[in-house]
Design a protein around this motif. Structure first.
Motif, mmCIF file in Angstrom:
data_model
loop_
_atom_site.group_PDB
_atom_site.id
_atom_site.type_symbol
_atom_site.label_atom_id
_atom_site.label_comp_id
_atom_site.label_asym_id
_atom_site.label_seq_id
_atom_site.Cartn_x
_atom_site.Cartn_y
_atom_site.Cartn_z
ATOM 1 N N ARG A 70 -24.765 57.101 25.088
ATOM 2 C CA ARG A 70 -25.216 55.986 23.998
ATOM 3 C C ARG A 70 -24.499 56.224 22.772
ATOM 4 O O ARG A 70 -23.989 55.125 22.149
ATOM 5 N N GLY A 71 -24.197 57.415 22.266
ATOM 6 C CA GLY A 71 -23.273 57.535 20.982
ATOM 7 C C GLY A 71 -21.933 57.331 21.218
ATOM 8 O O GLY A 71 -21.180 56.775 20.083
ATOM 9 N N ASN A 72 -21.445 56.708 22.288
ATOM 10 C CA ASN A 72 -20.050 56.663 22.487
ATOM 11 C C ASN A 72 -19.789 55.000 22.710
ATOM 12 O O ASN A 72 -18.688 54.801 23.633
ATOM 13 N N ASN A 73 -20.863 54.442 22.810
ATOM 14 C CA ASN A 73 -20.779 53.187 23.343
ATOM 15 C C ASN A 73 -20.709 51.925 22.355
ATOM 16 O O ASN A 73 -21.460 50.973 22.421
ATOM 17 N N ASN A 74 -19.864 52.235 21.252
ATOM 18 C CA ASN A 74 -19.906 51.043 20.243
ATOM 19 C C ASN A 74 -19.229 49.761 20.766
ATOM 20 O O ASN A 74 -19.957 48.627 20.339
ATOM 21 N N PHE A 75 -18.334 49.549 21.670
ATOM 22 C CA PHE A 75 -18.160 48.290 22.203
ATOM 23 C C PHE A 75 -19.352 47.631 22.697
ATOM 24 O O PHE A 75 -19.526 46.135 22.462
ATOM 25 N N CYS A 76 -20.053 48.127 23.595
ATOM 26 C CA CYS A 76 -21.230 47.602 24.386
ATOM 27 C C CYS A 76 -22.119 47.178 23.067
ATOM 28 O O CYS A 76 -22.870 46.110 23.300
ATOM 29 N N ASP A 77 -22.535 47.909 22.016
ATOM 30 C CA ASP A 77 -23.540 47.488 21.150
ATOM 31 C C ASP A 77 -23.052 46.345 20.573
ATOM 32 O O ASP A 77 -23.702 45.464 20.086
ATOM 33 N N ALA A 78 -21.708 46.354 19.993
ATOM 34 C CA ALA A 78 -21.196 45.095 19.418
ATOM 35 C C ALA A 78 -21.043 43.915 20.287
ATOM 36 O O ALA A 78 -21.485 42.653 19.774
ATOM 37 N N LEU A 79 -20.910 43.929 21.466
ATOM 38 C CA LEU A 79 -21.044 42.814 22.523
ATOM 39 C C LEU A 79 -22.310 42.339 22.570
ATOM 40 O O LEU A 79 -22.692 41.121 22.463
ATOM 41 N N CYS A 80 -23.511 43.200 22.666
ATOM 42 C CA CYS A 80 -24.663 42.874 22.845
ATOM 43 C C CYS A 80 -25.052 42.165 21.471
ATOM 44 O O CYS A 80 -25.871 41.115 21.542
ATOM 45 N N LYS A 81 -24.730 42.756 20.264
ATOM 46 C CA LYS A 81 -24.995 42.097 18.782
ATOM 47 C C LYS A 81 -24.699 40.779 18.949
ATOM 48 O O LYS A 81 -25.322 39.616 18.367
ATOM 49 N N LEU A 82 -23.493 40.569 19.370
ATOM 50 C CA LEU A 82 -22.630 39.151 19.465
ATOM 51 C C LEU A 82 -23.428 38.279 20.264
ATOM 52 O O LEU A 82 -23.685 37.005 19.904
ATOM 53 N N VAL A 83 -23.885 38.620 21.438
ATOM 54 C CA VAL A 83 -24.613 37.456 22.460
ATOM 55 C C VAL A 83 -26.108 37.377 21.741
ATOM 56 O O VAL A 83 -26.647 36.331 21.601
ATOM 57 N N ILE A 84 -26.771 38.273 21.156
ATOM 58 C CA ILE A 84 -28.197 38.247 20.666
ATOM 59 C C ILE A 84 -27.895 37.106 19.361
ATOM 60 O O ILE A 84 -28.632 36.229 19.354
ATOM 61 N N ASN A 85 -26.875 37.425 18.528
ATOM 62 C CA ASN A 85 -26.750 36.565 17.311
ATOM 63 C C ASN A 85 -26.305 35.147 18.030
ATOM 64 O O ASN A 85 -26.981 34.190 17.208
ATOM 65 N N GLN A 86 -25.747 34.862 18.969
ATOM 66 C CA GLN A 86 -25.389 33.597 19.293
ATOM 67 C C GLN A 86 -26.497 32.984 20.053
ATOM 68 O O GLN A 86 -26.990 31.648 19.749
ATOM 69 N N LYS A 87 -27.338 33.806 20.956
ATOM 70 C CA LYS A 87 -28.612 33.023 21.206
ATOM 71 C C LYS A 87 -29.594 32.743 20.054
ATOM 72 O O LYS A 87 -30.035 31.653 20.400
ATOM 73 N N GLN A 88 -29.754 33.313 19.199
ATOM 74 C CA GLN A 88 -30.638 33.087 18.254
ATOM 75 C C GLN A 88 -30.125 32.075 17.230
ATOM 76 O O GLN A 88 -31.158 31.271 16.880
ATOM 77 N N SER A 89 -28.942 31.929 17.149
ATOM 78 C CA SER A 89 -28.168 30.445 16.380
ATOM 79 C C SER A 89 -28.617 29.316 17.145
ATOM 80 O O SER A 89 -28.770 28.498 16.794
ATOM 81 N N GLU A 90 -28.526 29.454 18.573
ATOM 82 C CA GLU A 90 -29.088 28.451 19.503
ATOM 83 C C GLU A 90 -30.333 27.984 19.409
ATOM 84 O O GLU A 90 -30.733 26.737 19.558
ATOM 85 N N ILE A 91 -31.183 28.899 19.174
ATOM 86 C CA ILE A 91 -32.498 28.723 18.817
ATOM 87 C C ILE A 91 -33.157 27.844 17.551
ATOM 88 O O ILE A 91 -33.798 26.965 17.750
ATOM 89 N N VAL A 92 -32.386 28.147 16.588
ATOM 90 C CA VAL A 92 -32.682 27.720 15.450
ATOM 91 C C VAL A 92 -31.983 26.300 15.213
ATOM 92 O O VAL A 92 -31.538 25.581 15.807
#
Length: 92
Positions: A70-92
């Motif tokens: 988990r502590g070495n997975n910054n790329f995956c975290d950033a990718l997930c945040k990007l997808v979540i932000n995009q999905k949230q903006s689609e809902i609004v």
């Protein structure tokens, strides 16, 4: 690459899915679809390039699954945040 060791172990057949069997089956179906699409693409490419391609060569899509702590997975975290932000903006 993923930070959920349980999921990685299931996808590599090191463990048996129990509670998540439905999602495991869905993932395996998608993996099979990817492999099938790749094989179809390879076949079309070979047919288009018959004069330069060796018809006896078979190229199968190879997938690897790797556990990343988990502590070495910054790329995956950033990718997930990007997808979540995009999905949230689609809902609004």
């Amino acid at each position: 690459r993923g930070d959920c060791k349980t999921v990685i172990d299931q996808l590599t057949s090191r463990s048996v899915p129990r509670k998540m069997e439905t999602k495991y089956n869905l993932a395996m179906d998608r993996i099979k679809s990817l492999k099938d699409m790749y094989a179809d693409h390879q076949q079309r490419t070979m047919c288009e390039n018959l004069d330069t391609a060796d018809a006896s060569v078979s190229h199968e899509l190879s997938l690897c699954f790797e556990h990343v702590p988990r502590g070495n997975n910054n790329f995956c975290d950033a990718l997930c945040k990007l997808v979540i932000n995009q999905k949230q903006s689609e809902i609004v």
